[in-house]
Design an enzyme around this catalytic site. Structure first.
Site, PDB file in Angstrom:
ATOM      1  N   HIS A   8      -8.032  -4.814  -0.665  1.00 52.19           N
ATOM      2  CA  HIS A   8      -6.785  -4.079  -0.419  1.00 52.19           C
ATOM      3  C   HIS A   8      -5.853  -4.894   0.487  1.00 52.19           C
ATOM      4  O   HIS A   8      -4.634  -4.755   0.403  1.00 52.19           O
ATOM      5  CB  HIS A   8      -7.102  -2.719   0.222  1.00 52.19           C
ATOM      6  N   ASP A  47     -10.287  -4.156  -4.704  1.00 45.70           N
ATOM      7  CA  ASP A  47      -9.599  -3.142  -3.885  1.00 45.70           C
ATOM      8  C   ASP A  47     -10.360  -1.820  -3.971  1.00 45.70           C
ATOM      9  O   ASP A  47     -10.449  -1.215  -5.045  1.00 45.70           O
ATOM     10  CB  ASP A  47      -8.161  -2.979  -4.409  1.00 45.70           C
ATOM     11  N   SER A  93       0.842  -1.198   0.000  1.00 42.35           N
ATOM     12  CA  SER A  93       0.000   0.000   0.000  1.00 42.35           C
ATOM     13  C   SER A  93       0.881   1.254   0.000  1.00 42.35           C
ATOM     14  O   SER A  93       1.637   1.463  -0.944  1.00 42.35           O
ATOM     15  CB  SER A  93      -0.953  -0.092   1.199  1.00 42.35           C
TER      16      SER A  93
HETATM   17  C1  MLT Z   1      -1.393   5.990  -0.069  1.00 40.56           C
HETATM   18  O1  MLT Z   1      -1.772   6.962   0.553  1.00 40.56           O
HETATM   19  O2  MLT Z   1      -0.199   5.718  -0.267  1.00 40.56           O
HETATM   20  C2  MLT Z   1      -2.458   5.120  -0.634  1.00 40.56           C
HETATM   21  O3  MLT Z   1      -3.660   5.786  -0.638  1.00 40.56           O
HETATM   22  C3  MLT Z   1      -2.548   3.841   0.090  1.00 40.56           C
HETATM   23  C4  MLT Z   1      -2.808   4.031   1.549  1.00 40.56           C
HETATM   24  O4  MLT Z   1      -1.859   4.205   2.291  1.00 40.56           O
HETATM   25  O5  MLT Z   1      -3.958   4.008   1.975  1.00 40.56           O
END
Ligand code: MLT
Length: 215
Positions: free
Chosen positions: A188, A157, A107
């Site tokens: 996700h 996701d 992520s």
């Molecule tokens: C981010 O902010 O890098 C993406 O939206 C993924 C997350 O951290 O939720």
């Protein structure tokens, strides 16, 4: 003698298989340097593990760069933090005697790994990007020849639109990386399939490195 201070809080576990690439473990929002150690041990049992904690706090939750809203990034901060992280990797390589690591990011950690590939490609030997999206709206000119990237996306996701992940795969591919993009029936969060595919990919990469190959 106490451990010298490096520029990130981090955990390090030495490797015991010289053929296994060191892993740079990069947690998601709200995680820390402990989060991905088990995943690292599972997918690459002999690898050295280097696991920093993101320096940004969002409502108390560590991250690797600032965002303006979910999926909308402060790109100046992405650039600054990707460079800081690449500098940390160089410090840790010198201290621990490591080859360039393969990033394994989840992520937000996958997004900063993609930014490091784009901005400081020499810092990484390759990357496993778990639920990544495009970190920079314009991909800088970069040569990623010889770098392998595994990108694992979930069909369900809610955070990462499928076309965004596809765009990231295209950007990395056009820059010369060998990109393996797999779309899994997952959300996700990570699934067992992520672990199995990442393990197979790392293992194949460790014992038949992409560097120097012509395929
Ligand atoms: C981010 O902010 O890098 C993406 O939206 C993924 C997350 O951290 O939720």
């Amino acid at each position: 003698m106490s451990k010298p201070e490096l520029s990130f809080i981090y955990r390090f576990e030495p490797g015991h298989d010289p053929a296994a690439p060191p892993l740079l473990l990069l947690h998601g929002t709200g995680g820390d340097e402990n989060d991905l150690l088990d995943l690292g041990r599972l997918i690459a049992p002999g690898s050295a593990l280097l696991s920093p904690r993101g320096k940004i706090l969002e409502g108390g939750m560590p991250r690797f760069f600032r965002r303006l809203a979910e999926g909308i990034f402060d790109e100046a901060d992405v650039i600054r933090r990707a460079n800081e992280l690449a500098d940390f990797v160089a410090e840790a390589q010198a201290l621990h005697g490591l080859a360039a690591p393969v990033a394994v990011g989840f992520s937000n950690g996958a997004n900063i790994a993609a930014a490091v590939l784009a901005l400081r490609p020499d810092a990484l030997a390759g990357a496993v990007l778990l639920r990544a999206m495009v970190p920079l709206s314009v991909m800088p000119p970069v040569d990623l020849a010889g770098k392998g990237v595994l990108l694992l996306t979930g069909t369900q996701d809610p955070i990462i639109p499928a076309d965004n992940a596809a765009r990231l795969a295209g950007d990395l591919n056009r820059a010369g990386a060998t990109v393996d993009h797999k779309i899994l029936p997952a959300g996700h969060g990570l699934s067992q399939a992520d672990v199995d595919i990442a393990k197979t990919w790392i293992n194949r990469r460790a014992y038949a490195p992409i560097e120097g190959s012509t395929s």
